[in-house]
Design a protein around this motif. Structure first.
Motif, PDB file in Angstrom:
ATOM      1  N   GLY A   1       0.807  -1.227   0.000  1.00  0.00           N
ATOM      2  CA  GLY A   1       0.000   0.000   0.000  1.00  0.00           C
ATOM      3  C   GLY A   1       0.836   1.270   0.000  1.00  0.00           C
ATOM      4  N   ALA A   2       2.191   1.138   0.051  1.00  0.00           N
ATOM      5  CA  ALA A   2       3.038   2.338   0.050  1.00  0.00           C
ATOM      6  C   ALA A   2       3.004   3.030  -1.311  1.00  0.00           C
ATOM      7  N   LEU A   3       2.915   2.226  -2.373  1.00  0.00           N
ATOM      8  CA  LEU A   3       2.858   2.758  -3.747  1.00  0.00           C
ATOM      9  C   LEU A   3       1.379   2.946  -4.102  1.00  0.00           C
ATOM     10  N   THR A   4       0.973   4.205  -4.301  1.00  0.00           N
ATOM     11  CA  THR A   4      -0.463   4.458  -4.482  1.00  0.00           C
ATOM     12  C   THR A   4      -0.859   4.755  -5.919  1.00  0.00           C
ATOM     13  N   GLU A   5       0.097   5.250  -6.735  1.00  0.00           N
ATOM     14  CA  GLU A   5      -0.237   5.555  -8.125  1.00  0.00           C
ATOM     15  C   GLU A   5       0.996   5.304  -8.987  1.00  0.00           C
ATOM     16  N   VAL A   6       0.758   5.020 -10.253  1.00  0.00           N
ATOM     17  CA  VAL A   6       1.837   4.989 -11.248  1.00  0.00           C
ATOM     18  C   VAL A   6       1.298   5.745 -12.445  1.00  0.00           C
ATOM     19  N   PHE A   7       2.146   6.602 -13.036  1.00  0.00           N
ATOM     20  CA  PHE A   7       1.679   7.293 -14.240  1.00  0.00           C
ATOM     21  C   PHE A   7       2.789   7.419 -15.266  1.00  0.00           C
ATOM     22  N   ALA A   8       2.370   7.634 -16.507  1.00  0.00           N
ATOM     23  CA  ALA A   8       3.305   7.814 -17.616  1.00  0.00           C
ATOM     24  C   ALA A   8       3.260   9.283 -18.027  1.00  0.00           C
ATOM     25  N   CYS A   9       4.361   9.763 -18.631  1.00  0.00           N
ATOM     26  CA  CYS A   9       4.369  11.167 -19.055  1.00  0.00           C
ATOM     27  C   CYS A   9       5.153  11.321 -20.347  1.00  0.00           C
ATOM     28  N   GLY A  10       4.666  12.227 -21.188  1.00  0.00           N
ATOM     29  CA  GLY A  10       5.334  12.520 -22.454  1.00  0.00           C
ATOM     30  C   GLY A  10       4.577  13.645 -23.145  1.00  0.00           C
ATOM     31  N   THR A  11       5.176  14.199 -24.187  1.00  0.00           N
ATOM     32  CA  THR A  11       4.574  15.338 -24.871  1.00  0.00           C
ATOM     33  C   THR A  11       3.170  15.036 -25.387  1.00  0.00           C
ATOM     34  N   ALA A  12       2.967  13.875 -26.001  1.00  0.00           N
ATOM     35  CA  ALA A  12       1.693  13.611 -26.662  1.00  0.00           C
ATOM     36  C   ALA A  12       0.532  13.601 -25.672  1.00  0.00           C
ATOM     37  N   ALA A  13       0.655  12.791 -24.594  1.00  0.00           N
ATOM     38  CA  ALA A  13      -0.481  12.636 -23.667  1.00  0.00           C
ATOM     39  C   ALA A  13      -0.291  13.411 -22.371  1.00  0.00           C
ATOM     40  N   VAL A  14       0.804  14.136 -22.226  1.00  0.00           N
ATOM     41  CA  VAL A  14       1.181  14.915 -21.037  1.00  0.00           C
ATOM     42  C   VAL A  14       1.351  13.979 -19.821  1.00  0.00           C
ATOM     43  N   VAL A  15       0.280  13.666 -19.090  1.00  0.00           N
ATOM     44  CA  VAL A  15       0.367  12.729 -17.964  1.00  0.00           C
ATOM     45  C   VAL A  15      -0.794  11.757 -18.093  1.00  0.00           C
ATOM     46  N   THR A  16      -0.516  10.472 -18.001  1.00  0.00           N
ATOM     47  CA  THR A  16      -1.531   9.435 -18.136  1.00  0.00           C
ATOM     48  C   THR A  16      -1.401   8.431 -17.011  1.00  0.00           C
ATOM     49  N   PRO A  17      -2.425   8.259 -16.174  1.00  0.00           N
ATOM     50  CA  PRO A  17      -2.341   7.260 -15.113  1.00  0.00           C
ATOM     51  C   PRO A  17      -2.265   5.847 -15.705  1.00  0.00           C
ATOM     52  N   ILE A  18      -1.653   4.941 -14.969  1.00  0.00           N
ATOM     53  CA  ILE A  18      -1.622   3.529 -15.347  1.00  0.00           C
ATOM     54  C   ILE A  18      -2.521   2.782 -14.363  1.00  0.00           C
ATOM     55  N   GLY A  19      -3.512   2.058 -14.886  1.00  0.00           N
ATOM     56  CA  GLY A  19      -4.496   1.391 -14.023  1.00  0.00           C
ATOM     57  C   GLY A  19      -4.261  -0.100 -13.875  1.00  0.00           C
ATOM     58  N   THR A  20      -3.733  -0.722 -14.945  1.00  0.00           N
ATOM     59  CA  THR A  20      -3.558  -2.174 -14.930  1.00  0.00           C
ATOM     60  C   THR A  20      -2.194  -2.536 -15.502  1.00  0.00           C
ATOM     61  N   VAL A  21      -1.528  -3.494 -14.875  1.00  0.00           N
ATOM     62  CA  VAL A  21      -0.244  -3.994 -15.375  1.00  0.00           C
ATOM     63  C   VAL A  21      -0.423  -5.491 -15.616  1.00  0.00           C
ATOM     64  N   ARG A  22      -0.109  -5.943 -16.833  1.00  0.00           N
ATOM     65  CA  ARG A  22      -0.169  -7.382 -17.104  1.00  0.00           C
ATOM     66  C   ARG A  22       1.226  -7.883 -17.450  1.00  0.00           C
ATOM     67  N   PHE A  23       1.471  -9.137 -17.088  1.00  0.00           N
ATOM     68  CA  PHE A  23       2.753  -9.772 -17.415  1.00  0.00           C
ATOM     69  C   PHE A  23       2.482 -11.256 -17.542  1.00  0.00           C
TER      70      PHE A  23
END
Ligand SMILES: *Cc1c(COP(=O)(O)O)cnc(C)c1O
Length: 368
Positions: free
Chosen positions: A301-323
């Motif tokens: 529970g220490a890690l509460t959010e992950v997000f991606a960033c770049g010019t095209a989408a500025v900031v985009t949250p990541i909701g699901t990780v699959r592997f």
């Protein structure tokens, strides 16, 4: 006529306001292009020639042009935003100019004076200023690129190059509101290895990434998360975006982003967020982030959010990780407050509704 030292040869018959409005109605991303481009040629021994603003049109290339065979091609991407007062400004084009030259050096291509890079973009934007949209989240995406044009099949750095800049109006990346991404952790393929071209914004990096992108889509994901080439253990970045991990202890927010080891693309959005963080009351650090850390800290529970960033989408949250063999959900698959706050702050600076305390916005002089 010249402006910024660039020869102006604009279209004799520009599109009508109605035709333009029709194209600007739903531009999406990278599908609609403005009416002009700026070109500049380089010859070994002579240097750069005269920049020309001309109608947007297909290029003529010799079939032996070395870019088609050996891939000497680098590019950039930044945005021009309509400001609250109606004027136009670009976001940190000087940083793009510097990174463009760093990419060029890595591919043994000639560097371009930074002012010229900015002047050529300004000339294009000034000419096609009516193509800069004004709705929130919309912008004119500027794409500078350089390719090797010399007709020669011998494998060595080419002696002739073409630099060009064109623009593409971009709609809001999230017309229906920000939606978290689902991402695929690629353990089979790698994007970049030590000593390779991972730090350069070059076409070849993208070509090599597409098979993993295809795999991600087959898994129902939108983007690939790349791991380090040696151990497949440390998180590097995504297809065209860098990543941030948001930690909370008590009321304190700490941002962590993978450090630049030489195999990551040094994003300008990433750099901007690192600079903004302290002013927003967050601490920020660059360090190695492993897949084990990611899973463990989500679990605790220490890690509460992950997000991606770049010019095209500025900031985009990541909701699901699959592997291979599993998946994680972050913040219940929803956008988190820190990602959204950073996104709002960056967009406010870019659209000129918040103070630009960092001198990031470059006003584009438009005649008339
Ligand atoms: C362009 C790019 C980014 C993001 O850089 P920005 O300057 O923030 O747009 C991240 N990763 C890759 C591979 C890129 O090509």
């Amino acid at each position: 006529m010249t402006q910024f030292g660039i020869e102006l040869r604009p279209k004799k018959q520009p599109l009508s306001a109605e035709q333009r409005q029709e194209l600007l109605k739903d531009p999406g991303f990278g599908r609609v292009f403005t009416e002009h481009m700026v070109t500049l040629r380089y010859r070994h021994g002579q240097g750069w020639g005269q920049g020309v603003l001309e109608p947007y049109a297909p290029l003529t290339l010799d079939p032996a042009a070395s870019v088609l065979h050996y891939g000497q091609a680098v590019f950039e991407g930044f945005k021009a935003y309509r400001q609250a007062d109606g004027r136009i400004a670009t976001f940190r084009p000087d940083a793009n100019a510097r990174r463009f030259n760093a990419s060029a050096r890595r591919l043994a291509m000639p560097e371009l004076p930074e002012e010229l890079f900015i002047h050529m973009s300004d000339a294009l934007i000034a000419q096609d200023h009516e193509w800069v949209p004004s709705e929130p989240g919309q912008s004119l995406y500027i794409r500078p690129l350089m390719i090797a044009t010399e007709a020669a099949l011998g494998v060595r750095p080419a002696k002739e190059y073409l630099f060009l800049v064109f623009g593409s109006p971009a709609g809001s990346y999230f017309p229906q509101g920000v939606k978290p991404l689902s991402v695929w952790l690629s353990k089979e393929y790698v994007r970049a290895a030590p000593g390779g071209t991972g730090e350069a914004k070059c076409a070849g990096n993208y070509a090599a990434s597409l098979i993993a992108q295809q795999q991600a889509m087959d898994q129902g994901c939108q983007q690939v998360v790349w791991l380090d080439a040696k151990e497949r253990r440390f998180v590097e970045e995504m297809g065209g975006m860098n990543m941030f991990f948001v930690y909370r202890d008590g009321g304190r927010v700490r941002l962590v982003t993978p450090k630049l080891t030489g195999t990551l693309l040094p994003g300008i959005t990433r750099d901007s967020i690192l600079k903004l963080a302290p002013d927003m009351g967050y601490t920020a650090e660059e360090k190695l982030v492993s897949v084990e850390d990611w899973g463990r800290d989500l679990e605790s529970g220490a890690l509460t959010e992950v997000f991606a960033c770049g010019t095209a989408a500025v900031v985009t949250p990541i909701g699901t990780v699959r592997f291979e063999g599993g998946s994680w959900t972050i913040n219940g698959g929803e956008s988190g407050p820190v990602a959204l706050a950073i996104r709002e702050r960056l967009l406010a600076i870019q659209h000129g509704t918040a103070k630009d305390a960092y001198g990031w916005m470059h006003p584009v002089p438009v005649r008339g």
